[in-house]
Scaffold this motif. Structure first.
Motif, PDB file in Angstrom:
ATOM      1  N   THR A 113      48.562 -40.735  75.751  1.00 21.35           N
ATOM      2  CA  THR A 113      47.506 -40.285  76.677  1.00 21.35           C
ATOM      3  C   THR A 113      48.090 -39.787  77.993  1.00 21.35           C
ATOM      4  OG1 THR A 113      47.222 -42.554  77.490  1.00 21.35           O
ATOM      5  CG2 THR A 113      45.803 -41.835  75.668  1.00 21.35           C
ATOM      6  N   PHE A 114      49.352 -40.150  78.271  1.00 20.58           N
ATOM      7  CA  PHE A 114      49.982 -39.705  79.511  1.00 20.58           C
ATOM      8  C   PHE A 114      50.738 -38.389  79.340  1.00 20.58           C
ATOM      9  CE2 PHE A 114      49.722 -44.331  80.290  1.00 20.58           C
ATOM     10  CZ  PHE A 114      49.032 -44.310  81.498  1.00 20.58           C
ATOM     11  N   LEU A 115      50.734 -37.820  78.134  1.00 26.46           N
ATOM     12  CA  LEU A 115      51.422 -36.554  77.911  1.00 26.46           C
ATOM     13  C   LEU A 115      50.911 -35.438  78.830  1.00 26.46           C
ATOM     14  CD1 LEU A 115      53.403 -34.764  76.351  1.00 26.46           C
ATOM     15  CD2 LEU A 115      51.633 -34.463  74.604  1.00 26.46           C
ATOM     16  N   PRO A 116      49.595 -35.321  79.033  1.00 25.09           N
ATOM     17  CA  PRO A 116      49.122 -34.272  79.967  1.00 25.09           C
ATOM     18  C   PRO A 116      49.685 -34.412  81.370  1.00 25.09           C
ATOM     19  CG  PRO A 116      47.316 -35.099  78.625  1.00 25.09           C
ATOM     20  CD  PRO A 116      48.477 -36.008  78.379  1.00 25.09           C
ATOM     21  N   MET A 117      50.054 -35.635  81.760  1.00 22.50           N
ATOM     22  CA  MET A 117      50.612 -35.815  83.101  1.00 22.50           C
ATOM     23  C   MET A 117      51.928 -35.058  83.235  1.00 22.50           C
ATOM     24  SD  MET A 117      51.591 -39.341  85.127  1.00 22.50           S
ATOM     25  CE  MET A 117      52.904 -39.744  83.976  1.00 22.50           C
ATOM     26  N   PHE A 118      52.780 -35.146  82.206  1.00 23.88           N
ATOM     27  CA  PHE A 118      54.040 -34.396  82.233  1.00 23.88           C
ATOM     28  C   PHE A 118      53.770 -32.899  82.289  1.00 23.88           C
ATOM     29  CE2 PHE A 118      57.403 -32.002  80.243  1.00 23.88           C
ATOM     30  CZ  PHE A 118      58.556 -32.546  80.776  1.00 23.88           C
ATOM     31  N   LEU A 119      52.849 -32.434  81.452  1.00 23.11           N
ATOM     32  CA  LEU A 119      52.569 -30.999  81.395  1.00 23.11           C
ATOM     33  C   LEU A 119      51.974 -30.488  82.702  1.00 23.11           C
ATOM     34  CD1 LEU A 119      51.056 -30.815  77.791  1.00 23.11           C
ATOM     35  CD2 LEU A 119      53.412 -30.349  78.516  1.00 23.11           C
ATOM     36  N   ALA A 120      51.265 -31.352  83.413  1.00 20.35           N
ATOM     37  CA  ALA A 120      50.658 -30.945  84.683  1.00 20.35           C
ATOM     38  C   ALA A 120      51.651 -31.021  85.836  1.00 20.35           C
ATOM     39  CB  ALA A 120      49.442 -31.815  84.984  1.00 20.35           C
ATOM     40  N   VAL A 121      52.582 -31.978  85.768  1.00 21.09           N
ATOM     41  CA  VAL A 121      53.531 -32.174  86.868  1.00 21.09           C
ATOM     42  C   VAL A 121      54.648 -31.134  86.834  1.00 21.09           C
ATOM     43  CG1 VAL A 121      55.328 -33.731  87.732  1.00 21.09           C
ATOM     44  CG2 VAL A 121      53.050 -34.610  87.198  1.00 21.09           C
ATOM     45  N   ALA A 122      55.142 -30.803  85.623  1.00 13.14           N
ATOM     46  CA  ALA A 122      56.292 -29.895  85.518  1.00 13.14           C
ATOM     47  C   ALA A 122      56.081 -28.564  86.249  1.00 13.14           C
ATOM     48  CB  ALA A 122      56.632 -29.655  84.045  1.00 13.14           C
ATOM     49  N   PRO A 123      54.893 -27.919  86.163  1.00  6.56           N
ATOM     50  CA  PRO A 123      54.736 -26.631  86.849  1.00  6.56           C
ATOM     51  C   PRO A 123      54.732 -26.702  88.368  1.00  6.56           C
ATOM     52  CG  PRO A 123      53.186 -26.821  85.034  1.00  6.56           C
ATOM     53  CD  PRO A 123      53.776 -28.171  85.245  1.00  6.56           C
ATOM     54  N   ILE A 124      54.472 -27.879  88.943  1.00  2.10           N
ATOM     55  CA  ILE A 124      54.427 -27.943  90.411  1.00  2.10           C
ATOM     56  C   ILE A 124      55.758 -28.361  91.010  1.00  2.10           C
ATOM     57  CG2 ILE A 124      51.956 -28.438  90.405  1.00  2.10           C
ATOM     58  CD1 ILE A 124      52.604 -31.318  91.050  1.00  2.10           C
TER      59      ILE A 124
END
Length: 262
Positions: A113-124
């Protein structure tokens, strides 16, 4: 003095062919022996060449490991030095990126469930680097570079490209550790290009830190809004969204290119 400098030794000394230990011995002898000192020719060309060699040895900065690596990869010397002088290329920023990626990966491996956190953090992550890559408050050589042809938008673009490359390499190294298919693990790449292009485009009208903060905030709000509307936090990283990010990055990059070359 019990001995004097031989002609062969003097010739080697004057030509710079002695090793450091013997050259220092000759220097010490010349300081206390007027006869040998008188044998040293006072020629303007020789004196100028000697000072030029000394200046090149003392004043020329030694290239850092990163600069040598860039030059090995074919980057021109002046560009390699410019990139390594970027404040965000310091160890502190790279360590911060590694720490953020490590935390995101560990969280995703603990629970999918925390996978989206990585995908959201990497671009910033590149945005944080860009915010520190250019400006009088963060760059110790800003005033010096401001007087060169590379100042302004071109310098920011060069440094932002270097920052983006470092962040992308680090994130790409962390992606295989995610508990997700390969295509999903790389779903952060297109958003990274789009957010970086948007930040650089906004920086033509806003201060760079404000542009980075605005772009990063809008990206996170967009991911949260799409996830809330669809009930799927991964909806912002689907195929249709990736095509949209790619098109947006291309259009904004073309606009940036026109501004830089204008």
């Amino acid at each position: 003095m019990s001995w004097h400098i031989t002609d062969d030794l003097m010739d080697a000394y004057l030509s710079g062919g002695l090793d450091p230990a013997r050259a220092m011995s000759v220097d010490a002898h010349l300081g206390g022996c007027p006869d040998c000192r008188a044998a040293v020719p006072y020629e303007e060309d020789w004196l100028r060449d000697s000072w030029q060699r000394l200046e090149a040895e003392v004043l020329s900065p030694r290239p850092s490991p990163m600069e040598r690596l860039l030059r090995t990869c074919g980057v021109p010397q002046h560009m390699a030095r410019l990139l390594t002088a970027t404040p965000t290329m310091s160890g502190a920023w790279v360590a911060g990126v590694v720490a953020a990626l490590t935390f995101a990966v560990l969280a995703a491996r603990e629970s999918a469930t925390f996978l989206p956190m990585f995908l959201a953090v990497a671009p910033i992550l590149p945005l944080a680097g860009i915010a520190l890559a250019y400006g009088p408050r963060v760059d110790p050589v800003h005033e010096m570079l401001a007087a060169t042809p590379l100042s302004g938008a071109r310098l920011l673009l060069i440094r932002a490209t270097g920052t983006l490359a470092v962040a992308v390499v680090l994130a790409a190294g962390a992606s295989p550790l995610l508990p997700a298919p390969a295509w999903l693990s790389a779903a952060w790449l297109m958003p990274s290009l789009a957010t970086t292009s948007c930040c650089l485009l906004l920086s033509s009208r806003l201060p760079v830190p404000v542009s980075a903060l605005t772009t990063g905030g809008l990206w996170l709000l967009g991911v949260a809004a799409v996830g809330g509307a669809t009930g799927d936090l991964l909806a912002a990283f689907g195929l249709a969204a990736q095509i949209g990010y790619g098109c947006a990055a291309l259009l904004m990059s073309l606009r940036l290119y026109s501004k830089v070359t204008a």
